[in-house]
Design a protein around this motif. Structure first.
Motif, PDB file in Angstrom:
ATOM      1  N   LYS A  97      28.894  45.111  23.432  1.00 46.33           N
ATOM      2  CA  LYS A  97      30.174  44.972  24.135  1.00 46.33           C
ATOM      3  C   LYS A  97      31.268  44.502  23.185  1.00 46.33           C
ATOM      4  N   TYR A 104      40.280  44.415  27.211  1.00 47.82           N
ATOM      5  CA  TYR A 104      40.712  43.862  28.488  1.00 47.82           C
ATOM      6  C   TYR A 104      42.148  43.342  28.419  1.00 47.82           C
ATOM      7  N   LEU A 165      41.596  43.532  39.794  1.00 48.70           N
ATOM      8  CA  LEU A 165      40.555  44.561  39.787  1.00 48.70           C
ATOM      9  C   LEU A 165      40.841  45.783  40.647  1.00 48.70           C
ATOM     10  N   THR A 227      32.526  49.547  35.441  1.00 48.95           N
ATOM     11  CA  THR A 227      31.689  48.449  35.945  1.00 48.95           C
ATOM     12  C   THR A 227      31.643  47.302  34.941  1.00 48.95           C
ATOM     13  N   ASP A 228      31.509  47.642  33.648  1.00 47.42           N
ATOM     14  CA  ASP A 228      31.515  46.615  32.606  1.00 47.42           C
ATOM     15  C   ASP A 228      32.826  45.829  32.622  1.00 47.42           C
ATOM     16  N   ARG A 230      34.984  45.405  35.052  1.00 48.93           N
ATOM     17  CA  ARG A 230      35.083  44.541  36.230  1.00 48.93           C
ATOM     18  C   ARG A 230      34.261  43.268  36.053  1.00 48.93           C
ATOM     19  N   GLN A 231      33.092  43.410  35.471  1.00 45.42           N
ATOM     20  CA  GLN A 231      32.236  42.245  35.279  1.00 45.42           C
ATOM     21  C   GLN A 231      32.842  41.277  34.279  1.00 45.42           C
ATOM     22  N   TRP A 232      33.479  41.819  33.239  1.00 46.90           N
ATOM     23  CA  TRP A 232      34.126  40.962  32.248  1.00 46.90           C
ATOM     24  C   TRP A 232      35.208  40.102  32.911  1.00 46.90           C
ATOM     25  N   THR A 234      35.390  39.223  36.118  1.00 44.98           N
ATOM     26  CA  THR A 234      34.758  38.272  37.033  1.00 44.98           C
ATOM     27  C   THR A 234      34.156  37.096  36.284  1.00 44.98           C
ATOM     28  N   ASP A 235      33.566  37.366  35.132  1.00 39.28           N
ATOM     29  CA  ASP A 235      32.867  36.321  34.392  1.00 39.28           C
ATOM     30  C   ASP A 235      33.800  35.391  33.622  1.00 39.28           C
ATOM     31  N   HIS A 236      35.004  35.852  33.275  1.00 43.82           N
ATOM     32  CA  HIS A 236      35.804  35.093  32.321  1.00 43.82           C
ATOM     33  C   HIS A 236      37.222  34.740  32.762  1.00 43.82           C
TER      34      HIS A 236
END
Length: 970
Positions: A97, A104, A165, A227-228, A230-232, A234-236
């Motif tokens: 990644k 982002y 998002l 999807t990656d 979106r997860q980035w 959410t996580d950070h």
């Protein structure tokens, strides 16, 4: 952005600390010719006493969701800096990644659930600058807005923090992926462009958080899925991982209510997990060389070092500055001015939160034996580690380090203003006032402490990485990633899904309404006082007392166009020699004198003007002016020094010819202007033949011919009164008499041959991952033609900013470029429209076609829209107070007005001029001046890739080889 600006933490106490060094002994600071000696400065307080007085008052509060907000009040202008630091950077990226944090950052500008486009409302409101950057430790976003637009900015920041998002689509991801990949290509395409990849590969093991580059690898960027992404987020990107700074025309009570209103309902996110990232000591010395299309051999020595919170870091920063950062550094004195084995040297400590990089570099003078250069390079370091720095070196290094950061005192926002300083202290050290500790530590450093820290960290095994001239054998596309892709392919499996596969749509979320703009203040330009010295030199002064320093420029009506009456490169080399020795001071003593005074004397030129600019503390103005006067009036042009500086200039020319953008710009100027004086290279470097033939006598003659008081003008902005300033100027320059010879006159009124249709000049630069496209045409107007504001506004629509049509098309829509820009140059003589577009090589032909189509469509098929009209008129008006936040910006405006013969209230009246220009007038200006007919295109790229693409354009193509770079040492 790819790289962050330098840390701003030191910017805040500079002015006080510098004055502490004013009483240090100087190298026979004799006054200017015919000028009396200066009075001694009063005895200063100690650095520690002065640093203790430095303060950026702030208040801090934390919302229930964890958002930390810091507020600093500065009422000098009706603007507020909005600075948001997210505690996530490339060091947080996992295997596979790389480049995600930076990718982002780009997506963060693409709109959120309730804000379709982040830039349009802010530019309409008068925000400048609006930008973001990513680095190992953080991602930051900055904008400085009129006070009346603060609610709009906070609404937008909160919408992308809490409601991004639903607006991130596959189409946006694909386009920004292309933009980022072209940003990577643009960096890789530069001479020495692969060095940073190789540096981290040699210093750090696979998996170390600081090993892979922030830009990432092409493969990982290609594999990024929606999807990656979106997860980035959410996580950070939860508010508990953010520091928000509001600095400027705002107080804490007002800020708290606004931040609660806009950010209070955003839910807390996961805490970012800390990463382990320690310095690494190599088991044994390592040597590597990489071949690149570079003009000279570059030797480097590299080590890792501790992070910014380590006790050794201030000593390492000052120690490396003494080694190779000062103008009078150990490396400069020994290798450039002493043995003359190098044309350039540097040493620095690049410090991150958990890790530092120590680097020293030597660009070897062509013809010097490589073994001899290596031995001399290493000996300077060995001697330095053995002896340590002197007390005087430490004092000068502290002064010059802080002096380079003083501009941050004037800015409330941006990448290096007071907002960034407070944010970095909180993010990296949990203390907004960390700068105080750093300054106190630097002020107290002793030579023994610096010697101990340098020996501790530089005596470890070294990584010697050299860049040698030759064909590039490695590709940046395969560099910058995790590092074990080839050795461990099982750890890097193919993506589980097509990266361009659509992900399920997300719910729209709550509807939020953008607030209206408040009242926007009008521009208040400082009053300008005028005077004339006894020898006729005009003086303009604008008082600015925000910081106790000033900037003073001595401009001569000469510039690189003057070479039309001499030989190419004469003016530039003559100017480069001014600070290389006078009858009383040699080059090293001149550098040391500036460092002791906390002054900086820069010498440069443009097509029209040759300039000497002094940045000085108000308290040290008299001795600083004495030094400046010596440099201007009494250069010696000693033959040995001329030979040395000529060799450096020849290496600089070779570097320019090896740099695609510089080569393209030099070539375009010659193509457009033919035999006109403006055909002289705009970098002032002339050509190799003319440089080689220049003699000390010719340079001395050019100095006497062009640097004379009857061609001079002085402009000052800062903390000084005319009553204080004029006597000092009289002492330094007032008795300087013009020669009896007539004033030289450049033939800038000479006609320029009209272009006979559009054409393309292709300059073959093999192995280029990008093509640099520049285009231009001379316009039937000069810089002094009045009432041309509509032309500037038309250019703003087509290519003058991020939201311009060319940039939106080639960057944002097509993803072929990191950025496209057009401008209408405004020298004194003939003006020209120019376009610059670095694009991926396989899209060169299509990009030229798109540029032609976009320009031809404006306004015939695509007239000015309401949004564009508002942005380039009312939006630009709202930006005016922001544009003149610093003294340097005010000074540049005064100098331009005087150069072009405009009234001194020009910028105050600009609002009325813009409001009187409608869409029809902008369209008419575009029709008359900005059409693509007659454009000359210069393309610097790989011929075998590019030439087949050009055949379908229907334009004549001339192919040339890139100038051969000096093949240095192997």
């Amino acid at each position: 952005m790819r790289l962050a600006s330098r840390s701003s933490a030191l910017a805040l106490a500079t002015v006080l600390l510098l004055s502490a060094c004013a009483g240090a002994p100087t190298a026979n600071l004799a006054s200017a010719p015919d000028a009396p000696a200066r009075q001694e400065a009063p005895s200063p307080a100690s650095p520690a006493e002065l640093v203790a007085k430095v303060d950026i008052p702030y208040e801090k509060f934390v919302l229930a969701n964890g958002l930390t907000t810091i507020v600093h009040t500065d009422r000098k202008a009706p603007i507020v800096g909005v600075t948001a630091y997210y505690k996530v950077g490339s060091k947080n990226e996992p295997r596979g990644k790389t480049g995600f944090a930076h990718l982002y950052e780009h997506l963060f500008f693409g709109g959120s659930a309730n804000v379709p486009d982040f830039d349009i409302p802010l530019e309409a409101a008068g925000s400048t600058p609006t930008n973001g950057s990513t680095w190992y430790d953080r991602t930051n976003y900055v904008e400085t807005v009129p006070t009346g637009a603060l609610d709009v900015a906070l609404f937008m920041e909160s919408d992308r923090m809490g409601h991004l998002l639903p607006a991130v689509t596959q189409d946006k991801l694909d386009k920004q992926r292309g933009v980022v990949q072209n940003e990577k290509r643009q960096g890789d395409n530069q001479p020495y462009g692969l060095f940073e990849y190789a540096q981290s590969e040699g210093l750090l093991p696979v998996g170390h958080p600081y090993r892979h580059s922030t830009i990432g690898s092409m493969a990982d960027l290609d594999a990024a899925t929606l999807t990656d992404v979106r997860q980035w987020f959410t996580d950070h990107y939860g508010p508990n991982n953010v520091v928000l700074v509001l600095s400027g025309d705002i107080d804490a009570a007002t800020a708290r209510s606004k931040v609660e209103k806009w950010f209070g309902q955003i839910p807390r996110g996961p805490d970012i997990k800390p990463v382990a990232a320690e310095p690494v000591t190599l088991a044994a010395p390592v040597t590597r060389e990489i071949a690149d299309q570079v003009p000279v051999l570059r030797l480097t020595r590299n080590w890792t070092a501790p992070g910014l919170n380590d006790a050794d870091t201030p000593a390492l920063q000052i120690g490396m500055h003494i080694l190779g950062g000062l103008a009078s550094s150990r490396l400069d004195n020994e290798l450039v001015r002493g043995q003359q084995l190098a044309v350039a040297v540097t040493a620095s400590a690049q410090v991150f939160q958990q890790l530092g990089m120590l680097n020293m570099a030597m660009d070897v003078k062509p013809g010097v034996d490589r073994a001899q250069a290596n031995a001399a390079f290493d000996k300077v370091l060995a001697d330095y580690l053995r002896d340590g720095p002197t007390e005087d070196e430490v004092r000068r290094a502290v002064v010059s380090t802080l002096s380079g950061e003083i501009g941050g005192l004037e800015r409330v926002g941006g990448f290096s203003g007071k907002g960034a300083t407070l944010a970095e202290g909180q993010v990296y050290s949990d203390d907004p006032a960390k700068y105080k500790e750093n300054l106190a530590r630097m002020a107290a450093l002793t030579p023994a402490e610096i010697k101990a820290a340098l020996n501790k960290w530089l005596s470890r095994p070294v990584y010697a990485l050299d860049v040698v001239p030759g064909a590039r054998k490695e590709s940046g596309d395969a560099m910058g990633g995790w590092g074990d892709e080839a050795q461990n392919p099982a750890q890097h499996p193919a993506p589980r899904q097509d990266p361009k596969t659509e992900a399920p749509a997300l719910a729209a979320g709550p509807k939020r309404e953008m607030p209206p703009l408040g009242q926007i203040g009008a521009l208040t330009f400082p009053a300008i006082e005028r005077a004339t010295l006894s020898n006729g030199i005009p003086v303009a002064l604008a008082r600015r007392s925000a910081v106790p320093k000033l900037v003073l420029s001595l401009d001569f009506d000469a510039g690189y166009a003057a070479d039309a009456l001499d030989t190419p490169g004469t003016q530039g080399l003559m100017l480069a020699m001014l600070d290389q020795g006078t009858s009383k001071l040699d080059a090293t003593q001149i550098a040391e004198a500036q460092e002791r005074l906390g002054a900086s004397i820069s010498i440069d030129g443009s097509l029209d003007t040759s300039s000497v600019t002094l940045s000085a503390l108000s308290a040290n103005l008299a001795p600083s002016l004495d030094l400046m006067a010596q440099i201007v009036r009494d250069p010696t042009f000693a033959p040995l020094e001329v030979a040395r500086v000529k060799a450096q200039t020849e290496a600089e020319l070779a570097q320019a010819l090896s740099t695609p953008s510089a080569l393209a710009a030099r070539s375009l100027g010659a193509e457009l202007f033919g035999s006109h004086p403006y055909a002289q290279p705009g970098d002032g470097l002339g050509n190799a033949a003319s440089l080689g033939a220049l003699t000390p006598d010719q340079l001395r003659a050019a100095h006497d011919k062009w640097l004379r008081p009857d061609l001079a003008r002085i402009t000052v902005v800062g903390d000084v009164t005319m009553a204080e300033l004029k006597p000092m100027l009289e002492r330094a320059f007032g008795q300087w008499q013009a020669p009896t010879s007539p004033r030289p006159a450049k033939p800038i009124d000479a006609p320029v041959a009209a272009a006979q249709g559009s054409r393309i000049v292709l300059i073959d630069r093999p192995n280029s991952p990008q093509s640099v496209i520049v285009a231009g045409r001379v316009l039937p107007m000069t810089g002094r033609t009045p009432d041309t504001e509509a032309v500037q506004l038309a250019n703003d629509v087509i290519g003058g900013g991020f939201l311009s049509r060319l940039n939106k098309d080639l960057r944002e829509e097509k993803g072929w470029s990191y950025g496209v820009h057009s401008g209408v140059a405004q020298p004194v003589g003939p003006r020209s429209v120019q376009v610059a577009a670095p694009v991926q090589s396989d899209k060169t032909g299509e990009a030229i076609k798109a540029i032609i189509a976009d320009m031809a469509a404006f306004p015939a098929r695509k007239p000015v829209t309401a949004e564009e009209l508002q942005r380039v008129t009312e939006g630009a008006i709202r930006q005016l107070p922001n544009q003149f936040e610093t003294g340097a910006a005010v000074q540049a405006a005064i100098r331009k007005n005087d150069r072009l013969g405009r009234p001194e209230d020009y910028y105050v009246t600009l609002a009325a001029k813009y409001r009187a220009i409608d869409a029809k007038a902008i369209g008419a200006a575009a029709t008359q001046y900005l059409q693509p007919n007659g454009l000359t295109f210069v393309v610097v790229g790989d011929r075998k890739v590019v030439e087949p693409q050009l055949k379908s354009l229907g334009l004549p193509v001339e192919v040339r080889s890139a100038p051969a770079a000096s093949q240095g040492q192997e």
